[in-house]
Write a protein that holds these residues in place. Structure first.
Motif, short mmCIF file in Angstrom:
data_model
loop_
_atom_site.label_atom_id
_atom_site.label_comp_id
_atom_site.label_asym_id
_atom_site.label_seq_id
_atom_site.Cartn_x
_atom_site.Cartn_y
_atom_site.Cartn_z
N GLY A 1 0.83 -1.17 0.16
CA GLY A 1 -0.13 0.10 -0.10
C GLY A 1 0.91 1.32 0.23
N ILE A 2 1.90 1.27 0.73
CA ILE A 2 3.01 2.36 0.86
C ILE A 2 3.58 2.51 -0.59
N THR B 1 1.03 14.58 -0.05
CA THR B 1 -0.37 15.15 0.72
C THR B 1 -0.27 14.64 2.10
N VAL B 2 -1.03 15.66 2.95
CA VAL B 2 -1.08 15.18 4.27
C VAL B 2 -1.73 13.91 4.52
N ASP B 3 -2.99 13.43 3.67
CA ASP B 3 -3.66 12.18 3.64
C ASP B 3 -2.70 11.15 3.60
N GLU C 1 -1.44 8.04 5.87
CA GLU C 1 -1.86 6.73 5.66
C GLU C 1 -0.46 5.65 5.35
N CYS C 2 0.83 6.56 5.20
CA CYS C 2 1.86 5.58 5.27
C CYS C 2 2.58 5.39 6.64
N LEU C 3 2.26 6.45 7.43
CA LEU C 3 2.57 6.45 8.96
C LEU C 3 2.01 5.22 9.47
N ILE C 4 0.58 5.20 9.32
CA ILE C 4 -0.40 4.14 9.59
C ILE C 4 0.07 2.71 9.11
#
Length: 77
Positions: A15-16, A27-29, A33-36
């Protein structure tokens, strides 16, 4: 269980890669998302590490108390 943990750890990494390929990483999203997804992968790979260590594939093998050699008797005269 080990194979499932490896598979579930690799899916968020894919996904990353998709986020990077699609260009939404800036983007912030995309960043959150990458962090999660990194956190999820880290948890599953930590489980893999613990499983491998418990089975003796990583680190020092654990010596069970029943198989440990008894201490030699002291020679006090």
């Amino acid at each position: 269980m080990l194979l499932i943990s490896v598979l579930l750890g690799l899916i968020p990494l894919a996904g990353i890669a998709w986020i990077i390929v699609s260009g939404t990483i800036t983007t912030v999203d995309g960043l959150f998302e990458c962090l999660i997804m990194l956190s999820i992968s880290g948890i599953f790979f930590l489980n893999v590490f613990w499983e491998l260590r418990a089975h003796g594939f990583l680190g020092k093998p654990k010596v069970e108390p029943a198989t440990a050699k008894p201490a030699p008797p002291s020679e006090e005269s």
